[in-house]
Motif scaffolding. Sequence first.
Motif, PDB file in Angstrom:
ATOM      1  N   SER A  26       1.196  -1.350  -0.030  1.00 63.39           N
ATOM      2  CA  SER A  26      -0.489  -0.019  -0.025  1.00 63.39           C
ATOM      3  C   SER A  26       0.780   1.427  -0.132  1.00 63.39           C
ATOM      4  CB  SER A  26      -1.059  -0.004   1.157  1.00 63.39           C
ATOM      5  OG  SER A  26      -0.326   0.425   2.309  1.00 63.39           O
ATOM      6  N   TYR A  27       0.611   2.776  -1.143  1.00 60.83           N
ATOM      7  CA  TYR A  27       1.608   3.023  -1.040  1.00 60.83           C
ATOM      8  C   TYR A  27       0.218   4.680  -0.259  1.00 60.83           C
ATOM      9  CZ  TYR A  27       3.920   1.145  -4.459  1.00 60.83           C
ATOM     10  OH  TYR A  27       4.795  -0.091  -5.546  1.00 60.83           O
ATOM     11  N   LYS A  28       2.066   5.300  -0.192  1.00 57.59           N
ATOM     12  CA  LYS A  28       1.188   6.644   1.223  1.00 57.59           C
ATOM     13  C   LYS A  28       0.875   7.671   0.256  1.00 57.59           C
ATOM     14  CE  LYS A  28       5.189   5.788   3.891  1.00 57.59           C
ATOM     15  NZ  LYS A  28       6.604   6.842   3.993  1.00 57.59           N
ATOM     16  N   ASN A  29      -0.822   8.092   1.294  1.00 56.48           N
ATOM     17  CA  ASN A  29      -1.730   9.385   0.033  1.00 56.48           C
ATOM     18  C   ASN A  29      -1.433   9.836   0.386  1.00 56.48           C
ATOM     19  OD1 ASN A  29      -3.211  10.683  -1.788  1.00 56.48           O
ATOM     20  ND2 ASN A  29      -5.146   8.778  -1.475  1.00 56.48           N
ATOM     21  N   PHE A  30      -0.033  11.419   0.463  1.00 58.84           N
ATOM     22  CA  PHE A  30      -0.258  12.030   1.749  1.00 58.84           C
ATOM     23  C   PHE A  30      -1.165  13.224   1.090  1.00 58.84           C
ATOM     24  CE2 PHE A  30       3.770  10.257   3.619  1.00 58.84           C
ATOM     25  CZ  PHE A  30       3.261  10.041   5.082  1.00 58.84           C
ATOM     26  N   PRO A  31      -1.230  14.259   2.253  1.00 57.56           N
ATOM     27  CA  PRO A  31      -1.752  15.488   1.503  1.00 57.56           C
ATOM     28  C   PRO A  31      -0.641  16.959   0.849  1.00 57.56           C
ATOM     29  CG  PRO A  31      -2.150  15.213   3.679  1.00 57.56           C
ATOM     30  CD  PRO A  31      -1.480  14.207   3.422  1.00 57.56           C
ATOM     31  N   MET A  32      -0.190  16.943   0.332  1.00 49.58           N
ATOM     32  CA  MET A  32       0.076  18.115   0.033  1.00 49.58           C
ATOM     33  C   MET A  32      -0.074  20.050   0.431  1.00 49.58           C
ATOM     34  SD  MET A  32       2.989  17.011  -2.027  1.00 49.58           S
ATOM     35  CE  MET A  32       3.280  17.338  -3.452  1.00 49.58           C
ATOM     36  N   VAL A  33       0.422  20.587   0.882  1.00 52.47           N
ATOM     37  CA  VAL A  33       0.002  22.293   1.458  1.00 52.47           C
ATOM     38  C   VAL A  33      -0.697  22.820   0.219  1.00 52.47           C
ATOM     39  CG1 VAL A  33       0.680  24.600   1.541  1.00 52.47           C
ATOM     40  CG2 VAL A  33       1.812  23.052   2.662  1.00 52.47           C
ATOM     41  N   PRO A  34      -2.216  23.561   0.073  1.00 50.84           N
ATOM     42  CA  PRO A  34      -2.446  23.128  -1.648  1.00 50.84           C
ATOM     43  C   PRO A  34      -2.240  24.858  -2.071  1.00 50.84           C
ATOM     44  CG  PRO A  34      -3.966  23.356   0.339  1.00 50.84           C
ATOM     45  CD  PRO A  34      -2.642  22.958   1.342  1.00 50.84           C
ATOM     46  N   ARG A  35      -1.403  25.594  -1.395  1.00 52.07           N
ATOM     47  CA  ARG A  35      -1.464  26.565  -2.126  1.00 52.07           C
ATOM     48  C   ARG A  35      -0.435  27.282  -1.429  1.00 52.07           C
ATOM     49  NH1 ARG A  35      -5.055  29.795  -4.871  1.00 52.07           N
ATOM     50  NH2 ARG A  35      -7.115  28.373  -4.936  1.00 52.07           N
ATOM     51  N   VAL A  36       0.972  27.873  -1.535  1.00 49.83           N
ATOM     52  CA  VAL A  36       1.899  28.602  -2.004  1.00 49.83           C
ATOM     53  C   VAL A  36       2.198  30.490  -2.550  1.00 49.83           C
ATOM     54  CG1 VAL A  36       3.859  26.841  -2.981  1.00 49.83           C
ATOM     55  CG2 VAL A  36       4.695  28.465  -0.949  1.00 49.83           C
ATOM     56  N   ILE A  37       2.410  31.160  -1.537  1.00 44.46           N
ATOM     57  CA  ILE A  37       3.239  32.063  -2.613  1.00 44.46           C
ATOM     58  C   ILE A  37       4.726  32.105  -1.701  1.00 44.46           C
ATOM     59  CG2 ILE A  37       2.397  33.299  -1.030  1.00 44.46           C
ATOM     60  CD1 ILE A  37       1.067  35.827  -3.007  1.00 44.46           C
ATOM     61  N   PHE A  38       5.381  32.184  -3.427  1.00 40.64           N
ATOM     62  CA  PHE A  38       6.476  32.833  -2.931  1.00 40.64           C
ATOM     63  C   PHE A  38       7.179  33.916  -3.480  1.00 40.64           C
ATOM     64  CE2 PHE A  38      11.558  32.497  -4.607  1.00 40.64           C
ATOM     65  CZ  PHE A  38      11.847  31.771  -3.637  1.00 40.64           C
ATOM     66  N   GLY A  39       8.820  34.721  -2.794  1.00 42.50           N
ATOM     67  CA  GLY A  39       8.681  35.693  -3.417  1.00 42.50           C
ATOM     68  C   GLY A  39       9.172  36.936  -2.528  1.00 42.50           C
ATOM     69  N   ARG A  40       9.491  37.684  -2.325  1.00 42.70           N
ATOM     70  CA  ARG A  40      10.739  38.764  -1.397  1.00 42.70           C
ATOM     71  C   ARG A  40       9.085  40.056  -1.082  1.00 42.70           C
ATOM     72  NH1 ARG A  40      15.653  38.353   0.507  1.00 42.70           N
ATOM     73  NH2 ARG A  40      15.664  40.136   1.320  1.00 42.70           N
ATOM     74  N   GLY A  41       8.868  40.136  -0.123  1.00 37.66           N
ATOM     75  CA  GLY A  41       7.551  41.038  -0.155  1.00 37.66           C
ATOM     76  C   GLY A  41       5.500  40.428  -0.235  1.00 37.66           C
ATOM     77  N   SER A  42       6.138  38.894  -0.204  1.00 40.75           N
ATOM     78  CA  SER A  42       4.388  38.657  -0.328  1.00 40.75           C
ATOM     79  C   SER A  42       4.066  38.377   1.006  1.00 40.75           C
ATOM     80  CB  SER A  42       4.514  37.237  -1.363  1.00 40.75           C
ATOM     81  OG  SER A  42       5.821  36.268  -0.304  1.00 40.75           O
ATOM     82  N   PHE A  43       4.484  38.766   2.205  1.00 41.46           N
ATOM     83  CA  PHE A  43       3.918  38.730   3.212  1.00 41.46           C
ATOM     84  C   PHE A  43       2.807  40.072   3.295  1.00 41.46           C
ATOM     85  CE2 PHE A  43       3.972  40.189   7.647  1.00 41.46           C
ATOM     86  CZ  PHE A  43       3.102  39.193   8.028  1.00 41.46           C
ATOM     87  N   ASN A  44       3.302  41.236   2.096  1.00 43.54           N
ATOM     88  CA  ASN A  44       2.071  41.928   1.485  1.00 43.54           C
ATOM     89  C   ASN A  44       1.262  41.595   1.579  1.00 43.54           C
ATOM     90  OD1 ASN A  44       3.752  43.512   3.304  1.00 43.54           O
ATOM     91  ND2 ASN A  44       5.031  44.724   1.031  1.00 43.54           N
ATOM     92  N   GLN A  45       0.845  40.090   1.228  1.00 41.46           N
ATOM     93  CA  GLN A  45      -0.491  40.186   0.156  1.00 41.46           C
ATOM     94  C   GLN A  45      -1.055  39.154   1.751  1.00 41.46           C
ATOM     95  OE1 GLN A  45       1.765  38.946  -3.526  1.00 41.46           O
ATOM     96  NE2 GLN A  45      -0.149  38.368  -3.851  1.00 41.46           N
ATOM     97  N   LEU A  46      -1.470  39.072   2.593  1.00 35.36           N
ATOM     98  CA  LEU A  46      -1.291  38.108   3.572  1.00 35.36           C
ATOM     99  C   LEU A  46      -2.821  38.794   3.702  1.00 35.36           C
ATOM    100  CD1 LEU A  46      -1.323  35.350   6.652  1.00 35.36           C
ATOM    101  CD2 LEU A  46      -0.644  37.769   7.452  1.00 35.36           C
ATOM    102  N   SER A  47      -3.018  39.546   3.943  1.00 38.71           N
ATOM    103  CA  SER A  47      -4.519  40.589   4.116  1.00 38.71           C
ATOM    104  C   SER A  47      -5.654  39.795   3.161  1.00 38.71           C
ATOM    105  CB  SER A  47      -4.857  42.112   3.569  1.00 38.71           C
ATOM    106  OG  SER A  47      -5.608  42.583   3.835  1.00 38.71           O
ATOM    107  N   ASP A  48      -5.194  40.044   1.742  1.00 42.53           N
ATOM    108  CA  ASP A  48      -5.980  39.698   0.380  1.00 42.53           C
ATOM    109  C   ASP A  48      -6.597  38.156   0.718  1.00 42.53           C
ATOM    110  OD1 ASP A  48      -5.926  42.331   0.127  1.00 42.53           O
ATOM    111  OD2 ASP A  48      -4.502  42.228  -2.007  1.00 42.53           O
ATOM    112  N   ILE A  49      -4.792  37.049   1.345  1.00 44.14           N
ATOM    113  CA  ILE A  49      -5.307  35.715   1.160  1.00 44.14           C
ATOM    114  C   ILE A  49      -6.336  35.115   2.190  1.00 44.14           C
ATOM    115  CG2 ILE A  49      -3.770  33.692   1.937  1.00 44.14           C
ATOM    116  CD1 ILE A  49      -1.682  35.089   0.354  1.00 44.14           C
ATOM    117  N   ILE A  50      -6.264  35.679   2.993  1.00 40.61           N
ATOM    118  CA  ILE A  50      -6.895  35.593   4.889  1.00 40.61           C
ATOM    119  C   ILE A  50      -8.052  35.970   4.056  1.00 40.61           C
ATOM    120  CG2 ILE A  50      -4.953  34.903   6.051  1.00 40.61           C
ATOM    121  CD1 ILE A  50      -5.693  37.421   7.464  1.00 40.61           C
ATOM    122  N   ALA A  51      -8.367  37.362   3.444  1.00 39.91           N
ATOM    123  CA  ALA A  51     -10.153  37.878   4.061  1.00 39.91           C
ATOM    124  C   ALA A  51     -11.274  37.208   3.953  1.00 39.91           C
ATOM    125  CB  ALA A  51      -9.742  39.434   3.250  1.00 39.91           C
TER     126      ALA A  51
END
Length: 360
Positions: free
Chosen positions: A2-27
């Motif tokens: 039997s093979y492992k059926n693991f979940p992945m992180v469904p959404r990821v954002i990468f890049g310098r300054g991407s923290f500034n998009q947190l508000s738009d992401i969680i709203a």
Amino acid sequence: MSYKNFPMVPRVIFGRGSFNQLSDIIAPKRLSINAPFIFLVDDVFKNKTWLTSRIPTSYDDRIIFISSKEEPKTSQVDELVEEIILKTKERPSGIIGIGGGTLLDLAKAVSIMITNEGETKNYQGWDLVKNPAIYHVGIPTISGTGAEVSRTTVLTGPERKLGINSDFTPFDQVILDSELTKDVPTEQWFYTGMDCYIHCIESLTGTYLNAFSQSYGEMALELCKEIFLEDSLTKTDAQEKLMMASWHGGMSIVYSQVGVAHAMSYGLSYLLGTKHGIGNCIVFNHLEEFYPDGVKLFKAMKKKHNIVLPKGICADLSDRELDIMIKISLSLEPLWENALGENWKKKITPKKLKELYQKM
């Protein structure tokens, strides 16, 4: 098979300054004005307004500052969950962890325990979580642990140090903004970076190795060599690459396992409270017998960055204390099996472990 059926992180954002998009992401994830977002933030940022002023709080949202000086504990998760439930009118919209592995692991554990009954210690192990966690976001401010991508949250409980390994553990969203790592002190940068390096060595030399783990592990290992041995990288490049190495190193062990260094450092952490990154380094330094090439390269990296590891941390321990560490370490059977194969119990004995610990 039997093979492992693991979940992945469904959404990821990468890049310098991407923290500034947190508000738009969680709203869009806000359930109501009475269902706050809870931000769990490493208290090293308490007076660093360049980060705290950008945390997008509104309504009853709360920032809880937490020290990362000690490894996360199951009792700490229970206290946080109780505090959050008592002080919120409705179930929170989400938990957002901002910090290193400690804060990310706490955020994952808290998001699970808000929807699962009883005490956190009862969920230490594999696939014991019954109900999905609430929405949770991971924002690493130091790179190396792989906590941002893993399906485990490593916690020290009353009896052992063991993760909550479950399909509900991984973050729903990760923000990889390497700018957030700009103030990490050199030693901390090295120890946490070496956690990633050791993930790669243990995964790539293990008996559980497969093409999935190997492809991620080799990528992370090459990045580690570049970051810790070459001089050509700018600081920004090094930060970005270590963030990617951490992600790939974490992915490498998702489908395989870690090995001897992690199994032994869990013992140090449980008994002495040694932080995970430095604990791995202290142990790995003495593991030539198991990882000859990996340890040789580790020592070259250590020398290049003028890192002096603590010595004699086990020198004054009693036999009883050594036995506690040995028992914790040997209980992590999948790690030993990955490192040494199915007959690992013939190759590693309590006596052998005791001799290794006494060198540290």
